[in-house]
Write an enzyme that holds these catalytic residues in place. Structure first.
Site, PDB file in Angstrom:
ATOM      1  N   GLY A 119       0.820  -1.209   0.000  1.00  0.00           N
ATOM      2  CA  GLY A 119       0.000   0.000   0.000  1.00  0.00           C
ATOM      3  C   GLY A 119       0.853   1.257   0.000  1.00  0.00           C
ATOM      4  O   GLY A 119       2.084   1.171  -0.075  1.00  0.00           O
ATOM      5  N   SER A 154       3.819   1.416   2.557  1.00  0.00           N
ATOM      6  CA  SER A 154       4.965   0.562   2.218  1.00  0.00           C
ATOM      7  C   SER A 154       5.777   1.173   1.081  1.00  0.00           C
ATOM      8  O   SER A 154       7.007   1.112   1.079  1.00  0.00           O
ATOM      9  CB  SER A 154       4.488  -0.822   1.772  1.00  0.00           C
ATOM     10  OG  SER A 154       3.667  -1.387   2.744  1.00  0.00           O
ATOM     11  N   ASP A 157      -8.308  -2.315  -0.973  1.00  0.00           N
ATOM     12  CA  ASP A 157      -9.138  -1.127  -0.758  1.00  0.00           C
ATOM     13  C   ASP A 157      -9.314  -0.231  -1.987  1.00  0.00           C
ATOM     14  O   ASP A 157     -10.210   0.602  -2.016  1.00  0.00           O
ATOM     15  CB  ASP A 157      -8.549  -0.276   0.373  1.00  0.00           C
ATOM     16  CG  ASP A 157      -8.556  -0.999   1.708  1.00  0.00           C
ATOM     17  OD1 ASP A 157      -9.240  -2.027   1.807  1.00  0.00           O
ATOM     18  OD2 ASP A 157      -7.874  -0.540   2.636  1.00  0.00           O
ATOM     19  N   GLY A 195     -12.122  -1.287   3.904  1.00  0.00           N
ATOM     20  CA  GLY A 195     -11.846  -0.110   3.091  1.00  0.00           C
ATOM     21  C   GLY A 195     -11.304   1.055   3.901  1.00  0.00           C
ATOM     22  O   GLY A 195     -11.265   2.176   3.412  1.00  0.00           O
ATOM     23  N   HIS A 239     -11.939 -10.495   7.177  1.00  0.00           N
ATOM     24  CA  HIS A 239     -10.799 -10.927   6.358  1.00  0.00           C
ATOM     25  C   HIS A 239     -11.153 -11.956   5.286  1.00  0.00           C
ATOM     26  O   HIS A 239     -10.283 -12.339   4.505  1.00  0.00           O
ATOM     27  CB  HIS A 239      -9.684 -11.440   7.271  1.00  0.00           C
ATOM     28  CG  HIS A 239      -9.062 -10.322   8.066  1.00  0.00           C
ATOM     29  ND1 HIS A 239      -9.694  -9.757   9.140  1.00  0.00           N
ATOM     30  CD2 HIS A 239      -7.901  -9.635   7.899  1.00  0.00           C
ATOM     31  CE1 HIS A 239      -8.936  -8.784   9.633  1.00  0.00           C
ATOM     32  NE2 HIS A 239      -7.852  -8.679   8.896  1.00  0.00           N
TER      33      HIS A 239
HETATM   34  O1  F6P Z   1      -5.777  -4.306   3.351  1.00  0.00           O
HETATM   35  C1  F6P Z   1      -6.426  -3.142   3.776  1.00  0.00           C
HETATM   36  C2  F6P Z   1      -7.281  -3.456   4.923  1.00  0.00           C
HETATM   37  O2  F6P Z   1      -8.019  -4.536   4.489  1.00  0.00           O
HETATM   38  C3  F6P Z   1      -8.225  -2.395   5.454  1.00  0.00           C
HETATM   39  O3  F6P Z   1      -9.410  -2.264   4.755  1.00  0.00           O
HETATM   40  C4  F6P Z   1      -8.404  -2.830   6.875  1.00  0.00           C
HETATM   41  O4  F6P Z   1      -8.743  -1.783   7.719  1.00  0.00           O
HETATM   42  C5  F6P Z   1      -7.090  -3.373   7.232  1.00  0.00           C
HETATM   43  O5  F6P Z   1      -6.500  -3.823   6.031  1.00  0.00           O
HETATM   44  C6  F6P Z   1      -7.091  -4.456   8.264  1.00  0.00           C
HETATM   45  O6  F6P Z   1      -5.847  -5.079   8.237  1.00  0.00           O
HETATM   46  P1  F6P Z   1      -5.229  -5.900   9.415  1.00  0.00           P
HETATM   47  O7  F6P Z   1      -6.284  -6.750   9.991  1.00  0.00           O
HETATM   48  O8  F6P Z   1      -4.139  -6.681   8.756  1.00  0.00           O
HETATM   49  O9  F6P Z   1      -4.674  -4.908  10.373  1.00  0.00           O
END
Ligand code: F6P
Length: 366
Positions: free
Chosen positions: A104, A107, A152, A195, A284
């Site tokens: 993202g 990174s 996202d 998102g 997830h």
């Molecule tokens: O990949 C982006 C995202 O899916 C966001 O929409 C979400 O808030 C976040 O990652 C959650 O990621 P993690 O559970 O890895 O912290």
């Protein structure tokens, strides 16, 4: 032979394995050597087994696999200079001076900073006696290239991020499933999708599933949204709909930037309409599983372009990020895309929602 490292960083997304496969094989095809950096930036700092040469067959079967097979991590050490110093030392010792990062905007920004710091890091390593001048001599410039991996679709400057269409497909499938049970019981469902600060998944999913109402961060509902939503739901029910589907982005908020939660929406429908309403958080499930055709295609073409961008780079070339615009794979300026992405967040903070939507390139009609 040039050695190119490839890594995945930040939250995983479908298509990241396609990137690794494409980068490894294109690198080899171009007569260079490919290295996988395991566990994101952590791999650069820890090195050892986490930096591994990859051969053609090592990425067999990667294209259709979900997640990231080389791992990812949010690495705190890399955010500090000592961590980056160790990373630079490891890279010189492994002979790697080009990095392709799929992740993202955070990174990718980290990678660009690393590149800017690189000559200073090498000087410091020499002055501390950790590397000799002869060792660092062949590695004066670090080339990096970014690929945007995120479900996202939250990066400005590209029409799609790697993973967003697989995720959208998963969401639609899940909403369809909820739809069946909702209609059976004449229930309402409030479905929360991911998102973070970007409503793309929620907005697209609501269109693709014919949802009754949608909440996104960039277009918060005006005051009195509770009544408006209830009126719409009631009118849809009068038309004969046996179910109510409300999609809410996890980053949904009102115009005062107060978070609107799925529970809050459930309560409004239950209290005001006496509608038997449930909440479903897709969580997830949206991030794992099979990459769609589109993400296999996008990751493959963008991986090829990333290697070409690395091979074309001069010390003065600004760091590129590989984008797709109007169906064309392009090299864009990484810093510009990140700055544009940040200005969307800033516009939202300033409550200038129209500007945020414009910057996101989404046409939104009342
Ligand atoms: O990949 C982006 C995202 O899916 C966001 O929409 C979400 O808030 C976040 O990652 C959650 O990621 P993690 O559970 O890895 O912290």
């Amino acid at each position: 032979k040039k050695r190119i490292g490839v890594m995945t960083s930040g939250g995983d997304s479908q298509g990241m394995n396609g990137v690794v496969r494409s980068v490894v094989r294109t690198t080899i095809h171009m007569g260079c050597e490919a290295y996988a950096i395991y566990e994101g930036y952590d791999g650069l700092v820890q090195a050892g087994d986490l930096i591994k040469e990859m051969h053609w067959d090592d990425v067999r079967g990667y294209l259709s696999r979900g997640g990231t097979l080389i791992g990812t991590k949010r690495c705190m050490e890399f955010y500090e200079r000592p961590g980056r110093l160790t990373a630079a030392k490891n890279m010189v010792e492994k002979g790697i001076d080009a990095l392709i990062i799929c992740g993202g905007d955070g990174s990718l920004t980290g990678a660009d900073m690393f590149r800017a710091e690189w000559p200073g890091l090498l000087e410091e390593l020499v002055s501390k006696g950790q590397l000799t001048r002869a060792q660092v001599e062949p590695y004066q410039h670090l080339n990096i290239c970014g690929l945007v991996g995120s479900i996202d679709n939250d990066m400005s400057g590209t029409d799609a991020t790697i993973g967003c269409y697989s995720s959208l497909e998963r969401i639609c499938e899940m909403v369809d499933a909820v739809f069946d049970t909702a209609a059976s019981h004449k229930r309402g469902f409030v479905i929360e999708v991911m998102g973070r600060h970007c409503g793309w998944l929620a907005l697209m999913a609501s269109i693709a599933t014919g949802a009754d109402y949608v909440f996104i961060p960039e277009k918060p509902p005006s005051e009195g949204w509770e009544e408006e939503m209830c009126e719409i739901v009631t009118s849809h029910r009068k038309l004969g709909k046996r179910r109510t589907i409300i999609i809410i982005s996890e980053g949904a908020q009102d115009t005062d930037l107060n978070k609107i939660t799925a529970d809050q929406v459930v309560k409004v429908l239950s209290d005001q309409l006496k509608l038997d309403t449930r909440k479903t958080v897709l969580g997830h499930t949206q991030r794992g599983g099979l990459p769609s055709f589109y993400d296999r295609w996008l990751s493959t073409l963008q991986g090829v372009e990333a290697v070409n961008a690395i091979l074309d780079a001069t010390p003065d070339t600004p760091s590129p990020v590989i984008t797709i615009r109007e169906n064309k794979i392009e090299r864009s300026n990484l810093q510009e895309c990140v700055a544009l992405t940040k200005s969307v967040a800033e516009a939202i903070k300033q409550k200038d929602f129209n500007k945020a939507m414009q910057l996101r390139d989404v046409e939104f009609k009342e």
